[in-house]
Design a protein around this motif. Structure first.
Motif, PDB file in Angstrom:
ATOM      1  N   LEU A 124       0.787  -1.253  -0.098  1.00 20.12           N
ATOM      2  CA  LEU A 124      -0.089  -0.062   0.031  1.00 20.12           C
ATOM      3  C   LEU A 124       0.802   1.202   0.018  1.00 20.12           C
ATOM      4  N   TYR A 125       2.341   1.038   0.211  1.00 16.09           N
ATOM      5  CA  TYR A 125       3.183   2.150  -0.051  1.00 16.09           C
ATOM      6  C   TYR A 125       3.775   2.368  -1.120  1.00 16.09           C
ATOM      7  N   HIS A 126       3.218   1.638  -2.243  1.00 18.82           N
ATOM      8  CA  HIS A 126       3.975   1.525  -3.577  1.00 18.82           C
ATOM      9  C   HIS A 126       3.000   1.801  -4.694  1.00 18.82           C
ATOM     10  N   GLU A 127       3.387   2.504  -5.686  1.00 18.29           N
ATOM     11  CA  GLU A 127       2.490   2.776  -6.876  1.00 18.29           C
ATOM     12  C   GLU A 127       2.042   1.849  -7.653  1.00 18.29           C
ATOM     13  N   HIS A 128       2.985   0.927  -7.833  1.00 19.79           N
ATOM     14  CA  HIS A 128       2.728  -0.185  -8.742  1.00 19.79           C
ATOM     15  C   HIS A 128       1.621  -1.329  -8.138  1.00 19.79           C
ATOM     16  N   TYR A 129       1.559  -1.590  -6.867  1.00 26.39           N
ATOM     17  CA  TYR A 129       0.755  -2.176  -6.046  1.00 26.39           C
ATOM     18  C   TYR A 129      -0.527  -1.702  -6.070  1.00 26.39           C
ATOM     19  N   MET A 130      -0.590  -0.263  -5.766  1.00 26.31           N
ATOM     20  CA  MET A 130      -1.712   0.462  -5.990  1.00 26.31           C
ATOM     21  C   MET A 130      -2.603   0.456  -7.198  1.00 26.31           C
ATOM     22  N   LYS A 131      -1.882   0.315  -8.281  1.00 22.40           N
ATOM     23  CA  LYS A 131      -2.799   0.191  -9.655  1.00 22.40           C
ATOM     24  C   LYS A 131      -3.398  -1.013  -9.759  1.00 22.40           C
ATOM     25  N   GLY A 132      -2.758  -2.122  -9.184  1.00 21.90           N
ATOM     26  CA  GLY A 132      -3.374  -3.589  -8.970  1.00 21.90           C
ATOM     27  C   GLY A 132      -4.511  -3.639  -8.195  1.00 21.90           C
ATOM     28  N   VAL A 133      -4.299  -2.826  -7.018  1.00 20.45           N
ATOM     29  CA  VAL A 133      -5.578  -2.503  -6.341  1.00 20.45           C
ATOM     30  C   VAL A 133      -6.909  -1.939  -7.062  1.00 20.45           C
ATOM     31  N   HIS A 134      -6.425  -0.828  -7.739  1.00 24.12           N
ATOM     32  CA  HIS A 134      -7.454  -0.274  -8.548  1.00 24.12           C
ATOM     33  C   HIS A 134      -8.273  -1.013  -9.651  1.00 24.12           C
ATOM     34  N   ARG A 135      -7.218  -1.757 -10.159  1.00 24.42           N
ATOM     35  CA  ARG A 135      -7.702  -2.836 -11.156  1.00 24.42           C
ATOM     36  C   ARG A 135      -8.709  -3.802 -10.940  1.00 24.42           C
ATOM     37  N   ARG A 136      -8.463  -4.271  -9.500  1.00 22.82           N
ATOM     38  CA  ARG A 136      -9.545  -5.192  -8.929  1.00 22.82           C
ATOM     39  C   ARG A 136     -10.712  -4.346  -8.553  1.00 22.82           C
ATOM     40  N   HIS A 137     -10.640  -3.351  -7.949  1.00 21.71           N
ATOM     41  CA  HIS A 137     -11.885  -2.372  -7.724  1.00 21.71           C
ATOM     42  C   HIS A 137     -12.674  -2.267  -9.193  1.00 21.71           C
ATOM     43  N   ARG A 138     -11.863  -1.825 -10.057  1.00 16.87           N
ATOM     44  CA  ARG A 138     -12.461  -1.824 -11.123  1.00 16.87           C
ATOM     45  C   ARG A 138     -13.296  -2.783 -11.918  1.00 16.87           C
ATOM     46  N   ARG A 183      -0.943  10.274  -1.242  1.00 15.05           N
ATOM     47  CA  ARG A 183      -0.075   9.515  -0.438  1.00 15.05           C
ATOM     48  C   ARG A 183      -0.328  10.364   0.970  1.00 15.05           C
ATOM     49  N   HIS A 184      -0.405   9.511   1.645  1.00 12.24           N
ATOM     50  CA  HIS A 184      -0.316  10.131   3.300  1.00 12.24           C
ATOM     51  C   HIS A 184       1.024  10.757   3.554  1.00 12.24           C
ATOM     52  N   LYS A 185       1.088  11.797   4.642  1.00 15.08           N
ATOM     53  CA  LYS A 185       2.196  12.581   5.050  1.00 15.08           C
ATOM     54  C   LYS A 185       3.185  11.466   5.352  1.00 15.08           C
ATOM     55  N   TYR A 216      15.768  10.783  14.955  1.00 19.45           N
ATOM     56  CA  TYR A 216      15.090  10.476  13.745  1.00 19.45           C
ATOM     57  C   TYR A 216      16.124  10.259  12.665  1.00 19.45           C
ATOM     58  N   GLY A 217      15.617   8.958  11.721  1.00 22.65           N
ATOM     59  CA  GLY A 217      16.280   8.482  10.806  1.00 22.65           C
ATOM     60  C   GLY A 217      15.661   9.108   9.373  1.00 22.65           C
ATOM     61  N   ASP A 218      15.827   8.087   8.537  1.00 24.84           N
ATOM     62  CA  ASP A 218      15.279   8.470   7.202  1.00 24.84           C
ATOM     63  C   ASP A 218      13.985   8.857   7.231  1.00 24.84           C
ATOM     64  N   GLU A 219      13.530   9.566   6.206  1.00 20.94           N
ATOM     65  CA  GLU A 219      11.955   9.725   5.958  1.00 20.94           C
ATOM     66  C   GLU A 219      11.295   8.463   5.397  1.00 20.94           C
ATOM     67  N   LYS A 220      10.068   8.073   6.108  1.00 12.64           N
ATOM     68  CA  LYS A 220       9.431   7.064   5.422  1.00 12.64           C
ATOM     69  C   LYS A 220       8.084   7.395   4.726  1.00 12.64           C
ATOM     70  N   LYS A 221       8.090   7.258   3.619  1.00 14.31           N
ATOM     71  CA  LYS A 221       6.763   7.816   2.725  1.00 14.31           C
ATOM     72  C   LYS A 221       5.472   7.240   3.216  1.00 14.31           C
ATOM     73  N   GLY A 222       4.458   8.226   3.199  1.00  7.79           N
ATOM     74  CA  GLY A 222       3.152   7.682   3.689  1.00  7.79           C
ATOM     75  C   GLY A 222       2.534   6.760   2.786  1.00  7.79           C
ATOM     76  N   LYS A 223       1.490   5.942   3.242  1.00  8.60           N
ATOM     77  CA  LYS A 223       0.693   4.907   2.702  1.00  8.60           C
ATOM     78  C   LYS A 223      -0.272   5.864   1.693  1.00  8.60           C
ATOM     79  N   TYR A 224      -0.506   5.234   0.527  1.00  8.91           N
ATOM     80  CA  TYR A 224      -1.639   5.499  -0.243  1.00  8.91           C
ATOM     81  C   TYR A 224      -3.066   5.558   0.181  1.00  8.91           C
ATOM     82  N   HIS A 225      -4.000   6.421  -0.257  1.00 12.07           N
ATOM     83  CA  HIS A 225      -5.278   5.984  -0.194  1.00 12.07           C
ATOM     84  C   HIS A 225      -5.873   6.389  -1.528  1.00 12.07           C
ATOM     85  N   THR A 226      -6.963   6.279  -1.674  1.00 10.28           N
ATOM     86  CA  THR A 226      -7.764   6.285  -3.163  1.00 10.28           C
ATOM     87  C   THR A 226      -8.712   7.284  -3.270  1.00 10.28           C
TER      88      THR A 226
END
Length: 236
Positions: A69-83, A102-104, A118-128
């Motif tokens: 859920l943090y990766h664009e490619h996976y989210m496109k698969g999620v959307h395909r299944r929703h579709r 993407r969340h903050k 505080y270490g490296d920045e962690k990108k947020g999770k996606y929502h649709t």
């Protein structure tokens, strides 16, 4: 004297200059609105879909299950299944427009003894963000067998849709859309996971288009990072 290099992205019969984010965002909104100009064909809806860290029983899902859920490619698969699910239930003529938000981002918290670093920045999770329509009254009054099965799922009041009295078909459509979106395994059954509203006017549609694509101008992202073109019906 030559100016700065400008990359061009072909979109249908239009080429988009990715240098100008504001123009790019406005152009995509126009492409979306061209699909939904005639509100008389049926009602249009806007859904926000969150993918919770917890399963239907309230337990935290394993990281291996959630990390996609943090990766664009996976989210496109999620959307395909929703579709596919939405078209199975509401018919193949509905129009769907998916955008990803993407969340903050957060900085990694590292405890060293009594000290917190505080270490490296962690990108947020996606929502649709999803625009869906048109859905006609006839589709609800004479539902296909797949759609009819959703009457047994919980509605907004927490009781099965079939046991709830609806004053109008719009609220019934909203509950059916929400139930349909919850058929995806990444969406849990809890109310905050899906929120759907009806879009009554062209202004509503424009505002939703503006909000869904705001990261193009606000964060300077390319429209391909926001709009899921593969699963959206805005090709010419």
């Amino acid at each position: 004297m030559s100016g700065p290099e400008v990359s061009l992205v072909s979109y249908g019969c239009i080429q988009m200059r990715t240098l100008d984010k504001r123009t790019e965002g406005e152009l995509v909104k126009h492409l979306i609105l061209e699909k939904v100009e005639n509100l008389s064909e049926g009602e249009w809806f806007y859904s926000v879909i969150h993918y919770g860290d917890r399963d239907d029983n309230g337990y935290i899902r394993d990281w291996d299950y959630r990390k996609g859920l943090y990766h664009e490619h996976y989210m496109k698969g999620v959307h395909r299944r929703h579709r596919n699910i939405l078209r199975e239930h509401f018919g193949r003529n509905i129009c769907l427009v998916f955008t990803m938000e993407r969340h903050k981002s957060k900085s990694e918290r590292i405890e060293v003894g009594k000290n917190l670093q505080y270490g490296d920045e962690k990108k947020g999770k996606y929502h649709t963000n999803l625009l869906i329509g048109p859905i006609t009254d006839h589709q609800i009054e004479e539902p296909k067998s797949k759609l009819r099965k959703l009457w047994d799922t919980p509605g907004g009041m927490g009781v099965p849709i079939i046991n709830h009295h609806y004053d109008d078909l719009t609220n019934l459509k909203i509950d059916l859309i929400n139930s349909c979106l919850r058929l995806h395994p990444d969406v849990n059954k809890f109310r905050p996971s899906v929120k759907t509203q009806v879009l009554k006017t062209p202004e509503d549609l424009w505002n939703v288009g503006h909000y869904s694509l705001k990261d193009i101008t606000r964060k300077g992202l390319d429209f391909m990072d926001v709009l899921d073109r593969e699963n959206s019906d805005i090709e010419h």
